[in-house]
Motif scaffolding. Sequence first.
Motif, mmCIF file in Angstrom:
data_model
loop_
_atom_site.group_PDB
_atom_site.id
_atom_site.type_symbol
_atom_site.label_atom_id
_atom_site.label_comp_id
_atom_site.label_asym_id
_atom_site.label_seq_id
_atom_site.Cartn_x
_atom_site.Cartn_y
_atom_site.Cartn_z
ATOM 1 N N UNK A 189 6.984 -2.828 -8.616
ATOM 2 C CA UNK A 189 5.985 -2.067 -8.686
ATOM 3 C C UNK A 189 4.583 -2.681 -8.377
ATOM 4 N N UNK A 190 4.407 -3.892 -8.465
ATOM 5 C CA UNK A 190 3.202 -4.536 -8.114
ATOM 6 C C UNK A 190 2.868 -4.621 -6.673
ATOM 7 N N UNK A 191 3.964 -4.806 -5.814
ATOM 8 C CA UNK A 191 3.987 -4.890 -4.410
ATOM 9 C C UNK A 191 3.377 -3.335 -3.837
ATOM 10 N N UNK A 192 4.020 -2.353 -4.418
ATOM 11 C CA UNK A 192 3.829 -0.916 -4.281
ATOM 12 C C UNK A 192 2.371 -0.709 -4.565
ATOM 13 N N UNK A 193 1.822 -1.012 -5.956
ATOM 14 C CA UNK A 193 0.700 -0.682 -6.331
ATOM 15 C C UNK A 193 -0.295 -1.279 -5.582
ATOM 16 N N UNK A 194 -0.156 -2.349 -4.816
ATOM 17 C CA UNK A 194 -1.293 -3.094 -3.991
ATOM 18 C C UNK A 194 -1.358 -2.255 -2.687
ATOM 19 N N UNK A 195 -0.346 -1.922 -2.099
ATOM 20 C CA UNK A 195 -0.321 -1.371 -0.846
ATOM 21 C C UNK A 195 -0.935 0.102 -0.984
ATOM 22 N N UNK A 196 -0.590 0.930 -2.167
ATOM 23 C CA UNK A 196 -1.130 1.971 -2.252
ATOM 24 C C UNK A 196 -2.695 2.077 -2.562
ATOM 25 N N UNK A 197 -3.151 0.977 -3.141
ATOM 26 C CA UNK A 197 -4.547 0.760 -3.421
ATOM 27 C C UNK A 197 -5.406 0.677 -2.040
ATOM 28 N N UNK A 198 -4.547 -0.045 -1.191
ATOM 29 C CA UNK A 198 -5.308 -0.507 0.131
ATOM 30 C C UNK A 198 -5.166 1.068 0.692
ATOM 31 N N UNK A 199 -4.327 1.769 0.750
ATOM 32 C CA UNK A 199 -4.529 3.064 1.675
ATOM 33 C C UNK A 199 -5.544 3.991 0.916
ATOM 34 N N UNK A 200 -6.179 3.856 -0.278
ATOM 35 C CA UNK A 200 -7.015 4.566 -0.684
ATOM 36 C C UNK A 200 -6.535 5.617 -2.005
ATOM 37 N N UNK A 201 -5.546 5.215 -2.658
ATOM 38 C CA UNK A 201 -4.974 6.033 -3.449
ATOM 39 C C UNK A 201 -5.318 5.566 -5.191
ATOM 40 N N UNK A 202 -5.278 6.453 -5.981
ATOM 41 C CA UNK A 202 -5.666 5.937 -7.475
ATOM 42 C C UNK A 202 -4.183 5.615 -7.970
ATOM 43 N N UNK A 203 -4.063 4.567 -8.106
ATOM 44 C CA UNK A 203 -2.638 3.932 -8.771
ATOM 45 C C UNK A 203 -2.617 3.639 -10.173
ATOM 46 N N UNK A 213 -4.779 -9.561 -11.826
ATOM 47 C CA UNK A 213 -6.211 -9.472 -11.633
ATOM 48 C C UNK A 213 -6.543 -8.886 -10.404
ATOM 49 N N UNK A 214 -5.989 -9.487 -9.275
ATOM 50 C CA UNK A 214 -6.442 -9.245 -7.810
ATOM 51 C C UNK A 214 -6.351 -7.690 -7.866
ATOM 52 N N UNK A 215 -5.084 -7.152 -8.231
ATOM 53 C CA UNK A 215 -4.666 -5.515 -8.199
ATOM 54 C C UNK A 215 -5.799 -4.746 -8.991
ATOM 55 N N UNK A 216 -6.051 -5.523 -10.155
ATOM 56 C CA UNK A 216 -7.047 -4.643 -10.816
ATOM 57 C C UNK A 216 -8.503 -4.639 -10.258
ATOM 58 N N UNK A 217 -8.631 -5.797 -9.565
ATOM 59 C CA UNK A 217 -10.042 -5.914 -8.688
ATOM 60 C C UNK A 217 -9.959 -4.739 -7.688
ATOM 61 N N UNK A 218 -8.643 -4.381 -7.114
ATOM 62 C CA UNK A 218 -8.484 -3.240 -6.073
ATOM 63 C C UNK A 218 -8.497 -1.889 -6.671
ATOM 64 N N UNK A 219 -8.695 -1.839 -8.182
ATOM 65 C CA UNK A 219 -8.878 -0.593 -8.735
ATOM 66 C C UNK A 219 -7.596 -0.084 -9.263
ATOM 67 N N UNK A 220 -6.414 -0.838 -9.170
ATOM 68 C CA UNK A 220 -5.165 -0.400 -9.889
ATOM 69 C C UNK A 220 -5.408 -0.267 -11.342
#
Lengths: 486, 275
Positions: free
Chosen positions: A174-188, A220-227
């Motif tokens: 789930x974490x790996x998926x969330x990171x990539x989707x956030x990079x692509x611009x999705x609201x995760x 925390x990193x993922x949160x900073x990316x908007x997840x």
Amino acid sequence: MNTKRDEQWRVDLRAKIKAKDRTNLERVHMPELDPEYRSHIRNEEVNLGLTPEQAMAEAQRCLDCANPTCMEGCPVGIQIPDFIKQIETGNFLEAAKVLKLTSALPAVCGRVCPQERQCEERCIHLKMKKDAVAIGYLERFAADYERESGQISVPETAARNGIKIAVVGSGPAGLAFAGDMAKYGYEVHVFEALHEIGGVLKYGIPEFRLPNKIVDVEIENLKAMGVIFTNNCIIGKTIAIQELEENGYQGIFVASGAGLPRFMNIKGENLVGIMSSNEYLTRVNLMDAANPDSDTPVYKGKKVAVIGGGNTAMDSVRTARRLGAEKAMIVYRRSEEEMPARVEEVKHAKEEGIEFLTLHNPLEYIGDANGRVTHMILQEMELGEPDASGRRSPVEIPGKTKTVEVDEVIVSVGVSPNPLIKQSVPELEITKWGTLVVNQDTMQSVSIPIIFAGGDIVRGGATVILAMGDGRRAAKAMDEWIKSKG
Amino acid sequence: MNKIISKEYFSANVVKFVVEAPLIAKARRAGHFVIVRVGEKGERIPLTIADADISKGTITLVIQRMGVSSTKLCALEAGDYITDLVGPLGKATHIENFGTVVCACGGVGTAPMMPIVAALKKAGNKVITVLAARTKELIILEEQMRGYSDEVIVMTDDGSYGNKGLVTNGIEAVIQREKVDMCVTIGPAIMMKFVSILTKKYEIPTVASLNTIMVDGTGMCGACRVTIGGKTKFVCVDGPEFDAHQVDFDEMLMRLGGYKDQEKEEMEHKILHKK
Ligand SMILES: Cc1cc2nc3c(=O)[nH]c(=O)nc-3n(C[C@H](O)[C@H](O)[C@H](O)COP(=O)(O)OP(=O)(O)OC[C@H]3O[C@@H](n4cnc5c(N)ncnc54)[C@H](O)[C@@H]3O)c2cc1C
Ligand code: FES
């Protein structure tokens, strides 16, 4: 074709030391806590990590092969020589960047991957009867260096596209998926059933092997990316899958893991003092039960048997030792060679005084008047013909049993997929083992297109790196699928 | 974090909380429970959802003060937050019009019985509730039960209130008086065991709601396992309600005793370290 390898600095670096001299260098030893000390300390990591000097010296051992076979052993295809050569020249932050091209969780994988069966198994050194390059140690070094430098880079995210995506479960998939989707611009949005984010990385793998703070940095990193993370939310119970669809989620990634403990269904298995490794580790890791201030209780057995030979079994038996077991035993029905646990965990366990009763299988447990377990009866085994998994299958030696005194037994004989999602969406296609059926390349459900899945819910109990790799593949495929729908 | 909207005392040791939990309010059915944790060092404990209001987005919990965790929870006030609340968990009660139903409860089982009594009544059953306790002070929620039941029979061991006798005496009196189609029982395992033996004798289908030790409440640990008809089941996902005549109550009793020593130490530690 690896063009990086042809860059002038790499060519020069290779020329600096002769291949033969590189091969003759000794493999680095990981600095570790003293075994006696650590058998009584619950929360200190056993492996201390390489120093920069050690890492650079170890990096010299890598021949920077034209055809790096190590990479074939990596389930996610990390550019191994690329990052090792950055370490050799002291560019540790660059090395970390190379890792992050393919791995979402290098600090985690550097600690918990079974390297001896993946990258290191294919290292050219083994062909020359030398020890493999310590790829795992180096991976961990680069990732730790980046984190501790405080210069951890929050990956850039594409412009927000406003499309909502749901993730079920916050383990490595789930974490790996969330990171990539956030990079692509999705609201995760990540939904987690437990009160902590991190899945097995938090509730399963103990602090002495994978400190929580390492997982927290990633979160925390993922949160900073908007997840956006929502804990205490069970998809299929609190919110139905259909409701997610109705609420405008355009893709759902199921990464709910294989959280159901298996038991052996033998006589006496429900006696007091016998529990699953999930229960034991959840009490100690998630609920901090060994801490006197915690309200959650945990048994602190003096004679503890752990049934099984995987990483979970090693984690349980070493935890029991740390909680004061005078005798802590592994009971495993095959021989040590067949044990699925990482080699390093077996080594550490032995150093900590764990006894190994291999080629033994529990037949029955005996309890006292209060129903507390006091003895286990073990069947002695021998190895027969190889089975479907290629491992030689254990067969009973008729009439040979023994009785061993125990006051706590932890059953660690495997896990099954969580059935909650299937119960919520009955049309979802599953195998007879309860795993979700997905297209192997895209991780998309074969029966319900909005659902993608990865990690243990698809593979059964597998590994962190495979879960992470699934998450990344699913993200790529879901992005393409959503775009193709227009 | 879930906000406590209101707090009310049913008696000195029984508290009713209305808690903000809109998603759970919407998804829950009678018989479902939640797992609650109070404070970062708190334990995860199961609590039956007593009631819910979808429009207000709230659920009702009724808590009897017993051990460390329920005491912590009961100490919270309106406006405070419950650290963690997750659910709805378990399988919902199977509610239909059975005819005449005896609901037998005591001790810890009284609060979780309330929503079941209400749902059975709503489905058109004649509901006779047998409320049992050792002594008068321990009878709780009587007034609320009267509101939902056709009849409430109170039983105390010492005869200090209602009829003197055990819960089983109360049930048996009903059975001898009229035709009973169904029995539901919630309470201490030992009580449910004897209710089950009694109704088996009269061949009355009986459902027991089991309150085992739990950790996660989602099927992940097996702490809640019980033997039903010779097979191991997880109370949190396969239950909490089972055919009482199939339950191995002796094993359940034994397993419930498992953490007694630790629980006691725990309490002593807490008392010792309280400022
Ligand atoms: C003790 C232990 C030690 C291990 N050691 C190693 C090791 O050394 N190396 C290695 O590679 N692998 C190891 N593994 C295996 C590895 O941890 C798993 O393969 C990996 O974590 C799987 O990742 P995942 O994301 O699929 O699932 P998980 O990590 O299991 O995460 C799933 C998450 O989903 C949540 N969830 C489930 N259902 C729902 C729902 N309906 N709604 C919301 N949330 C839900 C769960 O609570 C959980 O947090 C170990 C496993 C254990 C238990
Ligand atoms: S409480 Fe953990 S499986 Fe039921």
